[in-house]
Design an enzyme around this catalytic site. Sequence first.
Site, PDB file in Angstrom:
ATOM      1  CG  HIS A 113       1.433  13.380  -4.180  1.00  0.00           C
ATOM      2  ND1 HIS A 113       1.387  12.288  -3.347  1.00  0.00           N
ATOM      3  CD2 HIS A 113       0.765  14.367  -3.529  1.00  0.00           C
ATOM      4  CE1 HIS A 113       0.742  12.614  -2.249  1.00  0.00           C
ATOM      5  NE2 HIS A 113       0.336  13.862  -2.333  1.00  0.00           N
ATOM      6  CG  ASN A 205      -5.708  -0.857   1.901  1.00  0.00           C
ATOM      7  OD1 ASN A 205      -4.975  -1.807   2.116  1.00  0.00           O
ATOM      8  ND2 ASN A 205      -5.297   0.405   1.889  1.00  0.00           N
TER       9      ASN A 205
HETATM   10  N1  APR Z   1      -4.014  -3.934  -3.484  1.00  0.00           N
HETATM   11  C1  APR Z   1      -4.630  -2.996  -2.714  1.00  0.00           C
HETATM   12  N2  APR Z   1      -3.995  -2.292  -1.747  1.00  0.00           N
HETATM   13  C2  APR Z   1      -2.684  -2.561  -1.556  1.00  0.00           C
HETATM   14  C3  APR Z   1      -1.971  -3.533  -2.309  1.00  0.00           C
HETATM   15  C4  APR Z   1      -2.697  -4.222  -3.312  1.00  0.00           C
HETATM   16  N3  APR Z   1      -2.108  -5.156  -4.072  1.00  0.00           N
HETATM   17  N4  APR Z   1      -0.685  -3.574  -1.853  1.00  0.00           N
HETATM   18  C5  APR Z   1      -0.591  -2.654  -0.865  1.00  0.00           C
HETATM   19  N5  APR Z   1      -1.784  -2.060  -0.672  1.00  0.00           N
HETATM   20  C6  APR Z   1      -2.121  -0.989   0.277  1.00  0.00           C
HETATM   21  C7  APR Z   1      -1.442  -1.097   1.620  1.00  0.00           C
HETATM   22  O1  APR Z   1      -2.234  -1.856   2.523  1.00  0.00           O
HETATM   23  C8  APR Z   1      -1.367   0.383   2.043  1.00  0.00           C
HETATM   24  O2  APR Z   1      -2.546   0.752   2.746  1.00  0.00           O
HETATM   25  O3  APR Z   1      -1.646   0.213  -0.314  1.00  0.00           O
HETATM   26  C9  APR Z   1      -1.314   1.150   0.720  1.00  0.00           C
HETATM   27  C10 APR Z   1       0.047   1.750   0.406  1.00  0.00           C
HETATM   28  O4  APR Z   1       0.301   2.726   1.373  1.00  0.00           O
HETATM   29  P1  APR Z   1       1.605   3.644   1.233  1.00  0.00           P
HETATM   30  O5  APR Z   1       2.775   2.795   0.953  1.00  0.00           O
HETATM   31  O6  APR Z   1       1.621   4.563   2.434  1.00  0.00           O
HETATM   32  O7  APR Z   1       1.361   4.510  -0.094  1.00  0.00           O
HETATM   33  P2  APR Z   1       0.426   5.768  -0.269  1.00  0.00           P
HETATM   34  O8  APR Z   1      -0.777   5.692   0.629  1.00  0.00           O
HETATM   35  O9  APR Z   1       0.180   5.925  -1.716  1.00  0.00           O
HETATM   36  O10 APR Z   1       1.367   6.982   0.236  1.00  0.00           O
HETATM   37  C11 APR Z   1       0.817   8.290   0.098  1.00  0.00           C
HETATM   38  O11 APR Z   1       2.920   9.227   0.820  1.00  0.00           O
HETATM   39  O12 APR Z   1       5.186   9.170   0.810  1.00  0.00           O
HETATM   40  C12 APR Z   1       4.109   9.814   0.274  1.00  0.00           C
HETATM   41  O13 APR Z   1       4.089  10.894  -1.801  1.00  0.00           O
HETATM   42  C13 APR Z   1       4.055   9.638  -1.216  1.00  0.00           C
HETATM   43  O14 APR Z   1       2.082   9.517  -2.603  1.00  0.00           O
HETATM   44  C14 APR Z   1       2.713   8.955  -1.463  1.00  0.00           C
HETATM   45  C15 APR Z   1       1.938   9.256  -0.193  1.00  0.00           C
END
Ligand code: APR
Length: 242
Positions: A113, A205
């Site tokens: 990304h 996760n």
């Molecule tokens: N340890 C492990 N997992 C965690 C923690 C932690 N401390 N804190 C949060 N999480 C998990 C949450 O449960 C969730 O499933 O991380 C995930 C974060 O999800 P999102 O906020 O949706 O982020 P992400 O999956 O990276 O988003 C993907 O979406 O908006 C676009 O470009 C953006 O790269 C991003 C993509």
Amino acid sequence: MSRADAPRTATRIVVLTGAGLSAESGLATFRDSGGLWEQHAIEDVATPQAFRRNPDLVQRFYNDRRRQARKAQPNEAHRALARLSLRDDVMLVTQNVDDLLDRAGARGVVHMHGALNRGVCANCGHRFQVDGDLTTDDPCPSCGQASLRPDIVWFGEMPQQMDEILHALQAASIFAAIGTSGEVYPAAGFVEIAHDHGAECVEINLDPRRSSPLFDRHLAGPATMTVPAWVDDILGSAPTEP
Ligand code: APR
């Protein structure tokens, strides 16, 4: 023979990381409560149309995230994945635009990304390192045009290095998705490709509630606990390099 020209070992392990990997370094995730998409509408700050409509707002959004990412420090999960990345048969793919994996010493991180610490010229395509703020008036270091943007893949744009990623997913025997909600394609579809090609699929996760049934295993807990343990298990059990 240097590592650079050593024959590339087939990828055996593909790791996909998301915002949850950097959460314990203090960087906001997107969809958890209080996440970035609660504070900003995607269509205002993360699409090419938003940049055309209000470039200064978009630049400010990424300048703020760049400052936060520079203040953040890699955590134990970044450092564990950096250790894993030293194996020749591992590909680390991240959806994150921070450079915490790179700063933890990880090798060959695939930033699908894009990256906050890189800019690109919308006129000539020149890519360059960005340490401070980026503004729409800055001239391109190459063509001189004032058409610079963050080197971030916005919604509706094609992620980077997709051919390499897809090739690795088809060869992998282990696929791990760490700290990602699996809400955004094409990354959300990687587990299906790996699964269909026979890989063991592991989800790591904090909150195992929402998850694809294609994962064979789930490791629940904060990444700074679960990832080092998983990496130690892999490094302990995997065959050492020839
Ligand atoms: N340890 C492990 N997992 C965690 C923690 C932690 N401390 N804190 C949060 N999480 C998990 C949450 O449960 C969730 O499933 O991380 C995930 C974060 O999800 P999102 O906020 O949706 O982020 P992400 O999956 O990276 O988003 C993907 O979406 O908006 C676009 O470009 C953006 O790269 C991003 C993509």
